[in-house]
Design a protein around this motif. Structure first.
Motif, PDB file in Angstrom:
ATOM      1  N   SER A 346       0.828  -1.222   0.000  1.00 16.39           N
ATOM      2  CA  SER A 346       0.000   0.000   0.000  1.00 16.39           C
ATOM      3  C   SER A 346       0.853   1.259   0.000  1.00 16.39           C
ATOM      4  CB  SER A 346      -0.936   0.016   1.211  1.00 16.39           C
ATOM      5  OG  SER A 346      -0.291   0.503   2.384  1.00 16.39           O
ATOM      6  N   MET A 347       2.118   1.135   0.363  1.00 18.94           N
ATOM      7  CA  MET A 347       3.030   2.292   0.333  1.00 18.94           C
ATOM      8  C   MET A 347       3.359   2.733  -1.089  1.00 18.94           C
ATOM      9  SD  MET A 347       5.842   0.828   3.018  1.00 18.94           S
ATOM     10  CE  MET A 347       5.582   0.651   4.778  1.00 18.94           C
ATOM     11  N   HIS A 357       8.167   9.737   9.175  1.00 17.92           N
ATOM     12  CA  HIS A 357       8.488  10.260  10.509  1.00 17.92           C
ATOM     13  C   HIS A 357       8.863   9.078  11.383  1.00 17.92           C
ATOM     14  CE1 HIS A 357       6.131  13.571   8.827  1.00 17.92           C
ATOM     15  NE2 HIS A 357       6.748  14.349   9.682  1.00 17.92           N
TER      16      HIS A 357
ATOM     17  N   PHE B  69      -1.922   8.408   3.676  1.00 19.05           N
ATOM     18  CA  PHE B  69      -0.794   7.617   4.164  1.00 19.05           C
ATOM     19  C   PHE B  69      -0.347   8.053   5.554  1.00 19.05           C
ATOM     20  CE2 PHE B  69      -0.820   7.659  -0.444  1.00 19.05           C
ATOM     21  CZ  PHE B  69      -0.885   6.300  -0.692  1.00 19.05           C
ATOM     22  N   ALA B  71       1.709   9.069   8.672  1.00 18.41           N
ATOM     23  CA  ALA B  71       2.904   9.912   8.730  1.00 18.41           C
ATOM     24  C   ALA B  71       4.152   9.109   9.064  1.00 18.41           C
ATOM     25  CB  ALA B  71       2.705  11.014   9.762  1.00 18.41           C
ATOM     26  N   HIS B  72       3.980   7.988   9.727  1.00 18.23           N
ATOM     27  CA  HIS B  72       5.103   7.220  10.211  1.00 18.23           C
ATOM     28  C   HIS B  72       5.877   6.579   9.063  1.00 18.23           C
ATOM     29  CE1 HIS B  72       6.358   3.357  12.624  1.00 18.23           C
ATOM     30  NE2 HIS B  72       7.352   4.210  12.568  1.00 18.23           N
ATOM     31  N   ARG B  73       5.299   5.544   8.443  1.00 18.04           N
ATOM     32  CA  ARG B  73       6.036   4.833   7.410  1.00 18.04           C
ATOM     33  C   ARG B  73       5.259   4.796   6.107  1.00 18.04           C
ATOM     34  NH1 ARG B  73       8.468   0.325   9.442  1.00 18.04           N
ATOM     35  NH2 ARG B  73       8.831  -0.173   7.264  1.00 18.04           N
ATOM     36  N   ARG B  74       4.227   5.615   5.998  1.00 18.60           N
ATOM     37  CA  ARG B  74       3.515   5.824   4.723  1.00 18.60           C
ATOM     38  C   ARG B  74       2.705   4.620   4.260  1.00 18.60           C
ATOM     39  NH1 ARG B  74       2.696  10.644   4.348  1.00 18.60           N
ATOM     40  NH2 ARG B  74       2.491  10.639   2.102  1.00 18.60           N
ATOM     41  N   VAL B  75       2.141   3.850   5.172  1.00 19.46           N
ATOM     42  CA  VAL B  75       1.205   2.810   4.718  1.00 19.46           C
ATOM     43  C   VAL B  75      -0.180   3.433   4.621  1.00 19.46           C
ATOM     44  CG1 VAL B  75       2.598   1.057   5.907  1.00 19.46           C
ATOM     45  CG2 VAL B  75       0.424   1.800   6.896  1.00 19.46           C
ATOM     46  N   SER B  76      -1.010   2.814   3.797  1.00 19.09           N
ATOM     47  CA  SER B  76      -2.332   3.370   3.549  1.00 19.09           C
ATOM     48  C   SER B  76      -3.222   3.221   4.775  1.00 19.09           C
ATOM     49  CB  SER B  76      -2.980   2.678   2.363  1.00 19.09           C
ATOM     50  OG  SER B  76      -4.321   3.147   2.217  1.00 19.09           O
ATOM     51  N   TRP B  78      -6.260   3.219   4.576  1.00 25.49           N
ATOM     52  CA  TRP B  78      -7.454   2.469   4.169  1.00 25.49           C
ATOM     53  C   TRP B  78      -7.539   1.148   4.938  1.00 25.49           C
ATOM     54  CZ3 TRP B  78      -8.426  -2.266   1.634  1.00 25.49           C
ATOM     55  CH2 TRP B  78      -9.754  -2.443   1.222  1.00 25.49           C
ATOM     56  N   PHE B  79      -6.387   0.634   5.328  1.00 25.69           N
ATOM     57  CA  PHE B  79      -6.371  -0.597   6.110  1.00 25.69           C
ATOM     58  C   PHE B  79      -6.574  -0.312   7.601  1.00 25.69           C
ATOM     59  CE2 PHE B  79      -4.064  -1.445   2.233  1.00 25.69           C
ATOM     60  CZ  PHE B  79      -4.536  -2.683   1.853  1.00 25.69           C
ATOM     61  N   GLY B  80      -6.767   0.958   7.927  1.00 23.18           N
ATOM     62  CA  GLY B  80      -6.854   1.348   9.331  1.00 23.18           C
ATOM     63  C   GLY B  80      -8.170   0.949   9.977  1.00 23.18           C
ATOM     64  N   CYS B  89      -3.915   3.452  12.426  1.00 20.32           N
ATOM     65  CA  CYS B  89      -3.142   2.729  11.409  1.00 20.32           C
ATOM     66  C   CYS B  89      -2.953   1.276  11.852  1.00 20.32           C
ATOM     67  CB  CYS B  89      -1.786   3.407  11.218  1.00 20.32           C
ATOM     68  SG  CYS B  89      -0.774   2.568   9.981  1.00 20.32           S
TER      69      CYS B  89
END
Lengths: 428, 428, 428
Positions: A346-347, A357, B69, B71-76, B78-80, B89
């Motif tokens: 997803s990234m 961050h 995405f 802020a931490h590691r840019r995963v979507s 949408w899976f949250g 997240c």
């Protein structure tokens, strides 16, 4: 956070890229042994480090990994005939042995000397531990075969699978050395997965969401130690070895087998996620093997005849919002492998690391990137061989141990982190 | 005909583009209210003006539209997990509220101050008239909420749908302000569509294929008047308001509801075609609503669970040559929406406007392009706010009127073009 | 082996490319006659030499091939109505005749003169031999119609098909003039294909895998002669005419019809493989026609309503490893057409000819590339018309003959290589 040029350096592994040169100093998994099991069987297309290759097993059982395309007019040898001790191109009958040497060139008289000069690019392909390994670097620098413990134990003690992942290799590796996400994303697996559940350590894992990372150098790369509170006066340590470039082992849990991964670039936007389970001192049980084949633990179910996961980006990984809401799975995706892969994919194919961050729990990731960049530059600029090439450095283990508060893991888990014959893993 | 750089200026709406900056001065439709109807329901992926975002409704019913995405590691995201007043997240449990503020960052001690500094890009998301609107521009320039009449009437008086269109927004807008194609492409609909048929005006529409265009400025954009011959001494006027950047209303027909569109860029090669029907003074009837849901009028049937039309470019819009030959449909494509979309998409993702040959009936298109370019440049060069930002300018109506020959529509239809409470549309 | 810039020169055929200019000096096949059989039938999308066009047959049976996009706002005329002697755009009713001239422009008064100035790009489209031919070059250089023998014989003596191929035209042509691969790739077809099997020549073809190539110039291009050993003191010659730019004829076999191909660029990464069978002096039999329609010989089965082969890259050409192993087919692919296409497509869309290793049996390919490059340069630099434009040069035949050892084929097969009315082919 990285600068754009650092991200490029880390993620590009084609032949001319510095990280590509570095990857080419290691033996890397190319195929499962089961993919080339029969002499004179079907040739198999292989793409590794952005190179297109063809693998075959000849009449004598020898393994070959050569340029996919015939030297003559560049047609794919996938259409070739795997004949008596050689792969014959279907177009004009040129035949190659497992070293890529042309052994028959029917339209030219042998006396012309043309045939003898025709040789495909080729790489060694060697079976060890259920895996066919290759080395794609300069022959004069070819190291001895890898000696990762999973590949050295008797066959009944290990199980290996692979699956296609649609993102750059580094995103996958970073997930593999990130011990802090387990409490969240894989919480359901710690409770219910037959290859994960039931250890005492899992309770510590779930209870302390503010783990402390400590990273230590080791000859092949790093040990990434993660400390969580256990009983008063003690700490629960989970320690992940990372051997360069991309071999990782998950700390074990109770009586379960030990798990590990390799993340091998196909091209810069996809990779193979290799997943293995093994136990250093006993055979895997029938129930364990059945669970692995069923896609439990770190394995996953793939579409028949392929290594493409059944749950994938094209079907939103079979997202189940009801399961997410009920907590049956944390993210709504089933299975550890696709929980990880869904987020990593997803990234985007290559995540923009200038927009991250990072926090203290990313210490392992930060250190690994640093070591990778340093090694790639040292190789490119001064010809320094990267760490982890020598198989002597492979004899590491992951460990999950209880140590007294205040004791450093490098001291308290020193023996636990070495692969030792006939000694079971240190697993809480 | 435009020069290539003019075409670029008009069609590009990503953050750095002048037209992107201009679009970001308006409230624009982001989602149908039905897409985020439940507190703590599933988050929804939204792409607008080339930005990837995630929308969610929290436990208290508040709406959020934030960076897709983490802020931490840019995963979507949408899976949250849409949990208690925040979206969490799935990777490491970072949690965000509807403003994008990080409210939990489990792996860091609160005392570090890290969490408080983490805030996702976010935009307001406000429901009005069955639509969730957003404003993606500088907060200091955020205008009051839009006051288009369709969005202010009681809910039972309006119906809104949307569909995905595979071309640049401007191609779609140009179709919306092009009154001259109706006699051709939509002739069958004027005869048979339950939301279009049976008005006296339709006869004038079909009988005079050489309409005269007159374009007049209005505060939010333009009125595009089209005059056709009616009875001797009179003219039939169809007048389309265009409010910048892309709000249009189709002149009404007899007793039918009034129709309108928004064309909202997803990226530079696709857009949302928003379609609404409303009546200023009465509820829509059950038959009208049933027809709209069935894809009649300007609506269309979409594939279940999506806003992708059933008839689309992958199936040649279900072209029916027999219906084309018989005249049952003019182009062989069924329905006004896909009649328009099929042709607009057939131009390619971004049509080459340097190869056009415009005529007098393209006067509305020419004027709109001119206003768009002028406004984008005035904003970029001098910071001048574009027309139509102030909701006071939204109180316009389309109209279909009979006027004496020689009377200007701005005079004869002055009142008809204003939205007036409790006064029905001027509809012939 | 070619340098990269030579490969570019040979493979690019868009309007501005030198090879594009050269292709535009010839009549080339555009459509099968069956695709436009009815007056006022459905218009057909055609892409040739990277230009997007639309073909239609008007009420009087006249054929038109014009720009796909309406001059007004560039919508595709594929959605147009093929009405009384003209194709009418579905958007605003602009109507064009078969020459591309706009004949109705309803929204403009005729007195404005606008309509008369609107003319779509158009090319002639002429039926001959079951093929609709076009000429896309400068009108002042338009040659007389092609006079290839297959296109001049009575209809019952020939059969033509086409299929889409996913690679550059030159890869396909090179297969067509490469007589040396037949003994390998098509060995099974020589034994079992109803349109190939049973000739005495086939035995020579299979027995001698070290054929000798001799290439001779002829007015339209080349004769490529291939000599194999026959009975003592004699040689078996198979002679392939290549008429520029891409017309080839396969040498005949026994009583079978003669075969040939055209390879016509769609764009630089795909082409039409045109395939024909004909007999100069007799009608094709019902059994022969049935076999051709069933995809035997050089034809192939295509998906209904398309010219896309059933066996194609998306399904690995229905590779059958068991058939490959048993020798039922040499490469595992069924049928001559897809045996060739699978390998040619496997090279990639445009093969890198700087990585080849050519041998003596590639003499025909080397000579053809040389002639193509010379002709393209002579045209670009000095305006010299390329060979093969004059239909007088088309009266060539392929031949398969037995000649005394030592006799040159240009002498011994001089008559056999000329198309001669009422004289059967020279076919061993």
């Amino acid at each position: 956070m990285l600068r754009a040029e650092q991200n490029e350096l880390l993620t590009r592994t084609a032949p001319q890229a510095p990280m590509g040169a570095m990857f080419r100093r290691y033996w890397i998994p190319a195929l499962l042994a089961e993919e080339l099991s029969e002499p004179d069987g079907s040739p198999v297309r292989v793409q590794l480090l952005s190179e297109r290759l063809i693998a075959f097993r000849d009449t004598e059982g020898r393994l070959g990994l050569v340029d996919e395309f015939c030297a003559h007019r560049r047609v794919s040898l996938w259409f070739g005939r795997n004949e008596q001790c050689g792969l014959r191109c279907a177009y004009h009958g040129w035949k190659y042995d497992v070293t890529g040497q042309c052994t028959e060139l029917p339209s030219e008289p042998e006396s012309s000397g043309v045939r003898a000069r025709i040789r495909l690019k080729s790489y060694p392909l060697v079976e060890r531990g259920g895996v066919l390994w290759t080395y794609m670097g300069p022959p004069e620098h070819q190291p001895a075969l890898p000696e990762y413990e999973f590949a050295l134990v008797p066959a009944e003690q290990s199980y290996v699978s692979k699956r296609l992942q649609y993102c750059n290799w580094l995103q996958a590796l970073e997930g593999g050395i990130d011990s802090s996400h387990v409490s969240w994303l894989h919480g359901d697996a710690l409770r219910s997965d037959p290859l994960m559940q039931g250890s005492r350590g899992n309770q510590y894992n779930m209870a302390d969401v503010m783990p402390v990372f400590e990273v230590a150098d080791q000859p092949a790369g790093l040990f990434i130690g993660v400390r969580r509170n256990a009983e008063p006066g003690t700490c629960y340590w989970r320690i992940t070895p990372w051997c360069m470039p991309s071999f990782t082992m998950i700390p074990p849990r109770g009586h379960h087998p030990v798990h590990g991964h390799f993340w091998i670039p196909i091209d810069d936007e996809s990779c193979w996620a290799w997943s293995f389970d093994y136990h250093p001192t006993r055979a895997l049980t029938a129930a364990e093997l059945a669970a692995m084949r069923d896609g439990k633990g770190i394995h996953t179910r793939t579409m028949p005849g392929t290594y493409i996961p059944v749950a994938n980006r094209d079907n939103d990984y079979l997202m189940d919002r009801a399961a997410q809401r009920s907590g049956a799975t944390y993210s709504g995706i089933a299975g550890i492998a696709m929980q990880d892969a869904s987020l990593q994919e997803s990234m985007g194919p290559i995540v923009d690391r200038s927009a991250e961050h990072l926090t203290m729990t990313d210490a392992g990731i930060v250190a690994a990137r640093d070591r990778l960049m340093r090694a790639a530059r040292a190789l490119a600029e001064k010809g320094v061989p990267p760490p982890g090439v020598d198989p002597k450095t492979h004899a590491v283990r992951s460990a999950a141990v209880i140590l007294p508060s205040g004791q450093a893991f490098r001291e308290g888990a020193r023996d636990a982190l070495r692969a030792r014959a006939n000694i079971p893993p240190s697993s809480v």
